[in-house]
Design an enzyme around this catalytic site. Structure first.
Site, mmCIF file in Angstrom:
data_model
loop_
_atom_site.group_PDB
_atom_site.id
_atom_site.type_symbol
_atom_site.label_atom_id
_atom_site.label_comp_id
_atom_site.label_asym_id
_atom_site.label_seq_id
_atom_site.Cartn_x
_atom_site.Cartn_y
_atom_site.Cartn_z
ATOM 1 C CB ILE A 24 -0.942 0.008 1.220
ATOM 2 C CG1 ILE A 24 -1.853 -1.214 1.182
ATOM 3 C CG2 ILE A 24 -1.773 1.289 1.248
ATOM 4 C CD1 ILE A 24 -2.789 -1.322 2.368
ATOM 5 C CG ASP A 33 6.172 1.392 1.176
ATOM 6 O OD1 ASP A 33 5.797 0.953 2.289
ATOM 7 O OD2 ASP A 33 6.287 0.689 0.171
ATOM 8 C CG HIS A 34 0.337 2.690 4.568
ATOM 9 N ND1 HIS A 34 0.500 3.081 5.873
ATOM 10 C CD2 HIS A 34 -0.989 2.827 4.308
ATOM 11 C CE1 HIS A 34 -0.665 3.434 6.380
ATOM 12 N NE2 HIS A 34 -1.585 3.297 5.452
ATOM 13 C CB SER A 35 6.495 0.318 5.334
ATOM 14 O OG SER A 35 7.323 0.923 4.354
ATOM 15 C CG ASN A 37 1.923 2.137 9.272
ATOM 16 O OD1 ASN A 37 1.116 2.766 8.619
ATOM 17 N ND2 ASN A 37 3.186 1.967 8.877
#
Length: 497
Positions: free
Chosen positions: A23, A137-139, A339
């Protein structure tokens, strides 16, 4: 953390690196002026690049368990900022930007450099004189953390340009109430027991529903319901800018929260959109030898099961001041970043209501119950245990099973109360969205100054007209506004705070 040091990646960051679950967050930022590319790059180097996550590589340590770590590196800004040459007099610049972001979502980020990039589009659109598309990047972090970082970058440069003066963007704050008296204490004691019971009850119900969804319970097949593999299909990203004062007017008149109003807007808007989609099929029958076509204003099937997966931030977002100190290397991140988001499933009643404000009343009732549930925290803990004991693939399988069986993604991120200057240029709006999610439709709301931006990410095949969703959402808000004024719930449009 120095260039040679490594820091273990959080469970959330590891989850985002699992194949099939990549994601990316997109922050489409409109600026009031043409972007000076050299100035923009210099401002990035002085602010964003100093943040540890934006100057680190994500290194794979154990492929089987999906373990990663962050390793600091030197950032070459030329490999992260791209500015294609564009015709300033092109036809349909809004459509060009939409197609550009859609094409960008089909490309993967280069893992040999920090996982972010920026594309500068110096072309005038209907909402801005230029656009910068941030792909992250969602990370690296969740939406709430990234908005805090954006504000920290803005405040950091303003302070450096004016030594001795501290600029911190004004964020909305909750009003504190003070009550004194024995009756109040007794009332609170009773409410604490009752609230404790409700917390346990609603948490169990929500966990049972998530487990049932993971195993067998799925939403009704509708024109906006994706199937397995939808995360790989092309997406179109569109946005619409509302007047935040309209939302506040309805909020104050109804004595609800902004989030309640937006949930009501979402439910009403999707009801009207689906009614239009179902209405495209007309009913035909013959009578006295001739064919008659009948159309009904309400073409919605009964008993539709449609649920939204709503992201809940499970910790206070990092303060702007703390992030400035991190970028100035005066302190470590110390767990304030990453996150840390839980998901809760919220049922949406898809129906055409004779009384428009019924959508908001129902949304408030639903959200009040969800606020008492600890299910988002429990789900986060369960996913973390799955990752630690069985690896990220098991956690991704569980997360996807839930997403495939629901319909809509929803988030509402609060931005600054005042407009700001970001990376050397005055910012007009922020439109956040994402790609790689296992849903056909995701709706994000983002406040900024006196604006509210709705960003819609839609599957191009299932939802060929995402602008219509924006229209229906905007129209629903206007209907709510007219309804509260007509009912006399607000006497003066200046009743805003």
């Amino acid at each position: 953390m120095t260039v040679d040091e490594e820091e273990p990646a959080s469970p959330g960051a590891r989850l985002m690196q699992t194949p099939g679950f990549g994601i990316c967050i997109y922050a489409i930022m409109g600026y009031m002026t043409i972007i000076d590319i050299d100035l923009f790059k210099n401002e990035l180097v002085q602010t964003l690049v100093k943040h540890p996550r934006f100057s680190s590589l994500l290194i794979e340590k154990d492929k089987r368990l999906g373990k990663y770590s962050w390793k600091r590196t030197k950032v070459d800004i030329e490999k992260h900022v791209f500015a294609p040459e564009l015709d300033p007099d092109m036809e349909s610049p809004d459509e060009f930007v939409e197609k550009f972001v859609s094409a960008l979502s089909r490309q993967t980020l280069d893992p040999t450099k920090p996982l972010w990039e920026i594309h500068i589009l110096n072309v005038k659109t209907s909402d801005a004189n230029s656009t910068a598309v941030f792909k992250i990047d969602h990370s690296i972090g969740d939406g709430v953390s990234l908005i805090s970082l954006v504000l920290a970058c803005a405040a950091m440069r303003r302070s450096s340009n004016n030594p001795g003066v501290e600029y911190l963007p004004v964020m909305p704050s909750k009003k504190q109430k003070t009550n004194i008296g024995i009756l109040v204490v007794m009332k609170r004691l009773f409410l604490s027991f009752w609230t404790g019971f409700l917390i346990i009850y609603y948490t169990l119900i929500d966990l049972i529903m998530v487990l049932a969804t993971m195993l067998f319970l799925k939403d009704t097949k509708t024109p906006i319901k994706g199937e397995r593999g939808v995360e790989n299909s092309p997406k179109r990203f569109v946005h619409r800018i509302f007047d935040l004062d309209d939302v506040k007017l309805v909020k104050n008149a109804m004595h609800v929260s902004v989030n309640d109003v937006l949930m009501g807007v979402t439910e009403a808007g999707l009801s009207h959109y689906l009614n239009t989609r179902y209405g495209a099929t007309t009913e035909k029958h013959t009578e006295n030898g001739g064919e008659i076509i009948k159309k009904s204003n309400n073409t919605l099937p009964k008993d539709l099961r449609i649920r939204a997966g709503i992201s809940f931030n499970l910790r206070p977002s990092p303060s702007v001041k703390d992030l400035i100190e991190v970028m100035d290397e005066k302190r470590e991140l110390m767990g304030m970043w990453g996150n840390l988001v839980g998901i809760v499933l919220v049922p949406l009643t898809i129906a055409l209501e004779d009384e428009p404000l019924a959508y908001i009343r129902r949304a408030k009732s639903t959200m009040d119950r969800k606020k008492l549930s600890l299910a988002p925290h429990c789900i986060y803990v369960l996913l973390k245990l799955l990752i630690n004991f069985f690896g990220t693939k098991a956690a991704v399988l569980a997360a996807k099973n839930v997403s495939y069986k629901t319909t809509v993604g929803f988030s509402n991120v609060v931005g600054p109360k005042e407009e700001t200057n970001l990376f050397g240029h005055p910012l007009s709006y922020i439109s956040p969205t994402a790609s790689g999610f296992p849903l056909a439709l995701v709706i994000n709301y983002q406040s900024y100054g006196n604006k509210l931006v709705i960003a819609v990410a839609a599957d191009e095949k299932l939802i060929p007209n995402p602008h219509q969703i924006c229209d229906d959402l905007h129209n629903s808000l206007q209907v709510f506004k007219e309804a509260v004024i007509k009912k006399g719930l607000v006497q003066d449009a200046s009743y805003l705070c």
